[in-house]
Design a protein around this motif. Structure first.
Motif, PDB file in Angstrom:
ATOM      1  N   ALA A 224       0.833  -1.206   0.000  1.00 13.01           N
ATOM      2  CA  ALA A 224       0.000   0.000   0.000  1.00 13.01           C
ATOM      3  C   ALA A 224       0.864   1.251   0.000  1.00 13.01           C
ATOM      4  CB  ALA A 224      -0.904   0.005   1.237  1.00 13.01           C
ATOM      5  N   SER A 225       0.279   2.333  -0.492  1.00 15.19           N
ATOM      6  CA  SER A 225       0.968   3.623  -0.478  1.00 15.19           C
ATOM      7  C   SER A 225       1.119   4.100   0.963  1.00 15.19           C
ATOM      8  CB  SER A 225       0.140   4.651  -1.245  1.00 15.19           C
ATOM      9  OG  SER A 225      -1.057   4.893  -0.532  1.00 15.19           O
ATOM     10  N   ARG A 226       1.938   5.113   1.151  1.00 16.07           N
ATOM     11  CA  ARG A 226       2.127   5.623   2.510  1.00 16.07           C
ATOM     12  C   ARG A 226       0.812   6.175   3.072  1.00 16.07           C
ATOM     13  NH1 ARG A 226       7.144   9.333   4.094  1.00 16.07           N
ATOM     14  NH2 ARG A 226       6.332  10.632   2.434  1.00 16.07           N
ATOM     15  N   THR A 227       0.048   6.867   2.227  1.00 16.40           N
ATOM     16  CA  THR A 227      -1.220   7.434   2.693  1.00 16.40           C
ATOM     17  C   THR A 227      -2.157   6.332   3.170  1.00 16.40           C
ATOM     18  OG1 THR A 227      -0.928   9.004   0.924  1.00 16.40           O
ATOM     19  CG2 THR A 227      -3.062   9.020   2.006  1.00 16.40           C
ATOM     20  N   ALA A 245       0.324  -6.166   9.083  1.00 15.81           N
ATOM     21  CA  ALA A 245       0.829  -5.287   8.019  1.00 15.81           C
ATOM     22  C   ALA A 245       2.013  -5.920   7.303  1.00 15.81           C
ATOM     23  CB  ALA A 245       1.219  -3.947   8.621  1.00 15.81           C
ATOM     24  N   GLU A 246       1.881  -6.103   5.992  1.00 19.54           N
ATOM     25  CA  GLU A 246       2.984  -6.634   5.185  1.00 19.54           C
ATOM     26  C   GLU A 246       4.116  -5.607   5.154  1.00 19.54           C
ATOM     27  OE1 GLU A 246       1.679  -7.909   1.293  1.00 19.54           O
ATOM     28  OE2 GLU A 246       0.561  -9.607   2.116  1.00 19.54           O
ATOM     29  N   PRO A 247       5.356  -6.053   4.824  1.00 23.77           N
ATOM     30  CA  PRO A 247       6.493  -5.124   4.860  1.00 23.77           C
ATOM     31  C   PRO A 247       6.326  -3.901   3.954  1.00 23.77           C
ATOM     32  CG  PRO A 247       7.278  -7.372   4.768  1.00 23.77           C
ATOM     33  CD  PRO A 247       5.792  -7.433   4.587  1.00 23.77           C
ATOM     34  N   SER A 248       5.650  -4.042   2.805  1.00 25.42           N
ATOM     35  CA  SER A 248       5.522  -2.880   1.917  1.00 25.42           C
ATOM     36  C   SER A 248       4.171  -2.183   2.090  1.00 25.42           C
ATOM     37  CB  SER A 248       5.734  -3.289   0.454  1.00 25.42           C
ATOM     38  OG  SER A 248       4.741  -4.191   0.036  1.00 25.42           O
ATOM     39  N   SER A 249       3.573  -2.330   3.279  1.00 26.13           N
ATOM     40  CA  SER A 249       2.265  -1.713   3.535  1.00 26.13           C
ATOM     41  C   SER A 249       2.397  -0.284   4.039  1.00 26.13           C
ATOM     42  CB  SER A 249       1.511  -2.520   4.590  1.00 26.13           C
ATOM     43  OG  SER A 249       2.217  -2.459   5.831  1.00 26.13           O
ATOM     44  N   ASN A 250       3.596   0.087   4.465  1.00 29.21           N
ATOM     45  CA  ASN A 250       3.798   1.382   5.122  1.00 29.21           C
ATOM     46  C   ASN A 250       2.934   1.511   6.373  1.00 29.21           C
ATOM     47  OD1 ASN A 250       5.770   3.137   3.590  1.00 29.21           O
ATOM     48  ND2 ASN A 250       4.471   2.389   1.928  1.00 29.21           N
ATOM     49  N   ALA A 251       2.554   0.372   6.946  1.00 32.20           N
ATOM     50  CA  ALA A 251       1.744   0.372   8.171  1.00 32.20           C
ATOM     51  C   ALA A 251       2.362  -0.526   9.230  1.00 32.20           C
ATOM     52  CB  ALA A 251       0.326  -0.105   7.854  1.00 32.20           C
ATOM     53  N   ARG A 252       3.524  -1.112   8.930  1.00 29.74           N
ATOM     54  CA  ARG A 252       4.109  -2.099   9.845  1.00 29.74           C
ATOM     55  C   ARG A 252       4.840  -1.380  10.972  1.00 29.74           C
ATOM     56  NH1 ARG A 252       5.086  -7.734   9.569  1.00 29.74           N
ATOM     57  NH2 ARG A 252       6.925  -8.205  10.806  1.00 29.74           N
ATOM     58  N   PHE A 279      -6.876  -3.473   3.594  1.00 29.97           N
ATOM     59  CA  PHE A 279      -6.362  -2.347   2.807  1.00 29.97           C
ATOM     60  C   PHE A 279      -5.274  -2.872   1.868  1.00 29.97           C
ATOM     61  CE2 PHE A 279      -7.710   1.560   5.200  1.00 29.97           C
ATOM     62  CZ  PHE A 279      -8.285   0.953   6.296  1.00 29.97           C
ATOM     63  N   GLY A 280      -5.110  -2.223   0.714  1.00 28.14           N
ATOM     64  CA  GLY A 280      -3.980  -2.535  -0.164  1.00 28.14           C
ATOM     65  C   GLY A 280      -4.094  -3.893  -0.823  1.00 28.14           C
ATOM     66  N   HIS A 281      -2.934  -4.428  -1.209  1.00 24.04           N
ATOM     67  CA  HIS A 281      -2.881  -5.636  -2.039  1.00 24.04           C
ATOM     68  C   HIS A 281      -2.065  -6.710  -1.318  1.00 24.04           C
ATOM     69  CE1 HIS A 281      -1.664  -7.421  -6.235  1.00 24.04           C
ATOM     70  NE2 HIS A 281      -2.592  -8.130  -5.651  1.00 24.04           N
ATOM     71  N   PRO A 282      -2.731  -7.577  -0.537  1.00 20.82           N
ATOM     72  CA  PRO A 282      -1.978  -8.630   0.161  1.00 20.82           C
ATOM     73  C   PRO A 282      -1.572  -9.726  -0.827  1.00 20.82           C
ATOM     74  CG  PRO A 282      -4.247  -8.426   1.017  1.00 20.82           C
ATOM     75  CD  PRO A 282      -4.180  -7.678  -0.269  1.00 20.82           C
ATOM     76  N   THR A 283      -0.277 -10.076  -0.828  1.00 19.71           N
ATOM     77  CA  THR A 283       0.192 -11.071  -1.799  1.00 19.71           C
ATOM     78  C   THR A 283       1.138 -12.095  -1.201  1.00 19.71           C
ATOM     79  OG1 THR A 283       2.041  -9.629  -2.325  1.00 19.71           O
ATOM     80  CG2 THR A 283       0.143  -9.499  -3.787  1.00 19.71           C
ATOM     81  N   LEU A 284       1.537 -11.904   0.048  1.00 17.38           N
ATOM     82  CA  LEU A 284       2.726 -12.625   0.490  1.00 17.38           C
ATOM     83  C   LEU A 284       2.531 -14.050   0.971  1.00 17.38           C
ATOM     84  CD1 LEU A 284       4.812  -9.934   2.339  1.00 17.38           C
ATOM     85  CD2 LEU A 284       4.964 -10.711  -0.017  1.00 17.38           C
TER      86      LEU A 284
END
Ligand SMILES: Cc1ncc(C[n+]2csc(CCOP(=O)(O)OP(=O)(O)O)c2C)c(N)n1
Ligand SMILES: [Mg+2]
Length: 545
Positions: A224-227, A245-252, A279-284
Motif C-alpha cells: 500500500a501507499s504511505r497514505t 501489516a505486510e512489509p511494503s504496507s507502510n503500516a508495519r 487495505f492494499g494488495h496482500p500477496t505474500l
C-alpha cells in the motif's frame, strides 16, 4: 539513415519538440531516454529541456532498465514519468515494466518512435508492429504522425495520454471487456440462483461503511501507499484492534502491529477472527489468502481503486472508508501476547539465515530513508521481522511480484526521493536486472545500498511443493538454479563499493554506516535449511495459545 528509409521527416523536429513541450506542460518532471536514431528529435528536445531545467533527463542504454527506472521514478514521485525509445525491438523491452505498472496502478507514458505506417511489412529496417506491442498491459494507445504539422493536435494527444496515465479522468481508466461464451445445449429450465453482491463504492462521492461491533476484528494491510498505510494504522489504533501489516504496507509500525501474524493465523486466536478490514494488495502468504477465503470471516475492503482486491471473493463491502467502534482490549492483548510468546520461542532457534538479514535491514533503516524489497523470500522474511517503531518509507513491486527490474525500480525511487535508499533482494533477482548495475557516468546519481541475500539460487522454491524430497533429482537444475556468480566482484567491476559478509555482527556493522553512493553488501548464506525452518516456524505458530 538506412537506405530503405522512405519517409519524409521534415516535420519530425517539430513533432519531437512538441511532444517534449507538451510533457512539460502536463507537469511531467522526469523522462528516461534510451537512445536511437528514429527518436533523435525527441532526444535532442529532451536534452534541451534538461539543460533549461524544464525536465530532468535520465539516459539508459537498455530499454528494460530505462522503463523500470521510470517505474521507480513514478512510484517515488507519485507523478507520471515518460520513457522514450527508438523503433524496433527496443519497444518490446518496455513490456515487463508496463505490465507491472498496469497491475500496480503506476502512471507511465511509454513513448516509442516509429517508422511511417506505410513502411510496416515492407521489410524496411526496424519495422515491426509497434501499435499493440503492449497488448493488455497498456490502458490505451494514442497515435501521432509527422505527416501533419498540427501542433495543437499533437499537444492535445499528449495531454489525453497523460490524463489517462494519471488516472485523473476516472479512478482507474481503461477498456473493459466482458466476453461470455455459451456452449450447447443453449436452452433448458432456468435454475434459481441466489447471489449476494458486495456493497461497492460508487464513482462519485466517498462511501463510508460503518461497522457496529468490532469484536474479533483485525485490520490487514497488503502492499500500500504511505497514505493508505497511515490510514490503516490509524484505524487499527483508534479502534484498538490488531494490525497485520505486510512489509511494503507502510503500516508495519505502532502499538497494534503483530509482527508474526502470518504464523499465528492457524493458532487458537487466529481461528477466532470473524472480520477482516483489508487495505492494499496482500500477496505474500497462503495463510492470508486462506483467511480472506474463510466462510466464517466477513471481509470489508477499503480502496480508492475501481479494481479492488478481494482474494477470496468474500467481501461484503468495498468502500472508501470504514468506521470501527472500540474493539475489545482483551482481543488485542491476546494477539500481542501470542506474538511475544512466539518471538521468545523463535529466539532459541536463531542462526545465520534470511530472517536475520531481513531483521537487520529493517532495523537499520529509519525515517528520511527509503526501503525497497525484492520479491521472493526476502520480503517474506521481513514479514516476520520485529516491528520497527521508526520505519523508513517502504516500496516493492507487488503488482505482479516479478523478480525483474527490481534494482532499476529501487534506483528510480532513490532518484525520485533524493534520500538514501536500501534495497533488500535475492541473488537471482539481482542477476535478473544486472544491467541496472551499470552507473551511467553522465547521469544524475543517487545513494543506494543493495543488500543481496546470496544463497546461490531460488530459496523460495524449497518452501513450496517442488521442494519436497520427491523432486530432489530435478530441484537444483529447474528450480534452485544456482548461477555461481561472485556478485561482489561483478559489482566492483562496475564501480560499486562491495562488501561480503558471512555473519550477523559483520552485517550489522556494514549496515551501520550511512548510505553513500552505490554500495553493495553481499550476505553469503546457504539454502539447505529453508524447507525445515519454514515447517518448524509453521508448527511453532500453530501451537501458540
Ligand atoms: C520475472 C519473473 N520471472 C520468474 C519469476 C519466478 N520466481 C519467483 S522467485 C524466483 C527465484 C528468486 O530467487 P532469489 O532472487 O535468489 O530469491 P530467494 O528465493 O533465494 O530469496 C523466481 C525465478 C518471477 N517472480 N518473476
Ligand atoms: Mg536466492
Amino acid at each position: 539513415m538506412a537506405p530503405d528509409d522512405k519517409d519524409d521527416a521534415v516535420n519530425s523536429p517539430l513533432l519531437g519538440a512538441t511532444i517534449v513541450s507538451a510533457l512539460v506542460a502536463c507537469g511531467v518532471a522526469d523522462v528516461v531516454l534510451a537512445p536511437g536514431s528514429r527518436n533523435a528529435s525527441l532526444a535532442l528536445a529532451l536534452h534541451e529541456a534538461d539543460a533549461d531545467a524544464r525536465i530532468r533527463l535520465h539516459v539508459r542504454i537498455d530499454e528494460r532498465v530505462a522503463s523500470f527506472t521510470a517505474l521507480g521514478l513514478a512510484k517515488g514521485s507519485d507523478r507520471v514519468v515518460a520513457v522514450v525509445t527508438t523503433s524496433g525491438s527496443a519497444v518490446g523491452n518496455l513490456v515487463p515494466a508496463a505490465q507491472e505498472a498496469k497491475a500496480a496502478g503506476v502512471g507511465l507514458l511509454l513513448i516509442s518512435a516509429d517508422r511511417p505506417a506505410e513502411m510496416i511489412g515492407t521489410g524496411a529496417n526496424q519495422t515491426g508492429e509497434q501499435v499493440g506491442a503492449f497488448g493488455p498491459a497498456a490502458l490505451a494507445t494514442v497515435r501521432m504522425s509527422s505527416l501533419t504539422d498540427d501542433v495543437t493536435l499533437w499537444a492535445a494527444a499528449v495531454q489525453r495520454a497523460h490524463a489517462m496515465a494519471s488516472g485523473r479522468r476516472s479512478r482507474r481508466p481503461g477498456p473493459v471487456h466482458i466476453n461470455a461464451e455459451f456452449s450447447a445445449p443453449l436452452i433448458g429450465p432456468v435454475p434459481d440462483v441466489d447471489v449476494t453482491l458486495p456493497e461497492v463504492n460508487g464513482s462519485d462521492g466517498v462511501t463510508v461503511h460503518e461497522v457496529t461491533d468490532a469484536a474479533r476484528t483485525v485490520v490487514l494491510v497488503g502492499d500500500a501507499s504511505r497514505t493508505m498505510g497511515l490510514e490503516a494504522r490509524a484505524l487499527a489504533e483508534l479502534a484498538g484492534v490488531p494490525l497485520f501489516a505486510e512489509p511494503s504496507s507502510n503500516a508495519r509500525t505502532g502499538t497494534n502491529a503483530i509482527a508474526q501474524y502470518r504464523l499465528l493465523l492457524d493458532s487458537a486466536v487466529g481461528t477466532e477472527i470473524r472480520r477482516v478490514v483489508c487495505f492494499g494488495h496482500p500477496t505474500l502468504s497462503r495463510p492470508v489468502t486462506a483467511l480472506l477465503s474463510r466462510r466464517d470471516v466477513e471481509v470489508v475492503v477499503v480502496t480508492d481503486r475501481a479494481d479492488w482486491n478481494d482474494l477470496g471473493s468474500r467481501a461484503v463491502a468495498v468502500v472508501d472508508r470504514v468506521l470501527l467502534p472500540d474493539g475489545d482490549p482483551e482481543w488485542l492483548e491476546r494477539w500481542l501476547a501470542a506474538d511475544r510468546k512466539l518471538a521468545e520461542e523463535r529466539s532459541g532457534l536463531a542462526g545465520w539465515d534470511g530472517h536475520v538479514v531481513a531483521e537487520a535491514v529493517v532495523a537499520a533503516v529509519g525515517p528520511g530513508e527509503q526501503l525497497f524489497f525484492g520479491s521472493s523470500q526476502s520480503i517474506r522474511d521481513a514479514d516476520l521481522a520485529p516491528i520497527s517503531h521508526a520505519p523508513a518509507r517502504v516500496w516493492a513491486n507487488r503488482g505482479l511480484s516479478g523478480i525483474d527490474g527490481t534494482l532499476s525500480s529501487a534506483i528510480g525511487v532513490a532518484l525520485a526521493c533524493g534520500e538514501p535508499t536500501t534495497l533488500l533482494l535475492g541473488d537471482l533477482t539481482l542477476q535478473h536486472d544486472m544491467g541496472a548495475l551499470v552507473a551511467p557516468p553522465l547521469e544524475p546519481g543517487c545513494d543506494v545500498r543493495v543488500v543481496v541475500v546470496h544463497d546461490d539460487g531460488g530459496a523460495i522454491f524449497s518452501t513450496l511443493e517442488q521442494g519436497a524430497p520427491a523432486h530432489e533429482q530435478a530441484f537444483e537444475r529447474v528450480f534452485g538454479t544456482p548461477q555461481g556468480v561472485d556478485l561482489a566482484a561483478v559489482a566492483t567491476a562496475l564501480g560499486w563499493r562491495a562488501t561480503t559478509v558471512t555473519g550477523e555482527a559483520e552485517l550489522r556493522t556494514a549496515l551501520f554506516a550511512p548510505v553513500r553512493g552505490r554500495e553493495m553488501v553481499v550476505a553469503m548464506l546457504g539454502r539447505g535449511d529453508r524447507r525445515n525452518t519454514e515447517a518448524l516456524l509453521k508448527k511453532l505458530g500453530q501451537r501458540i495459545n
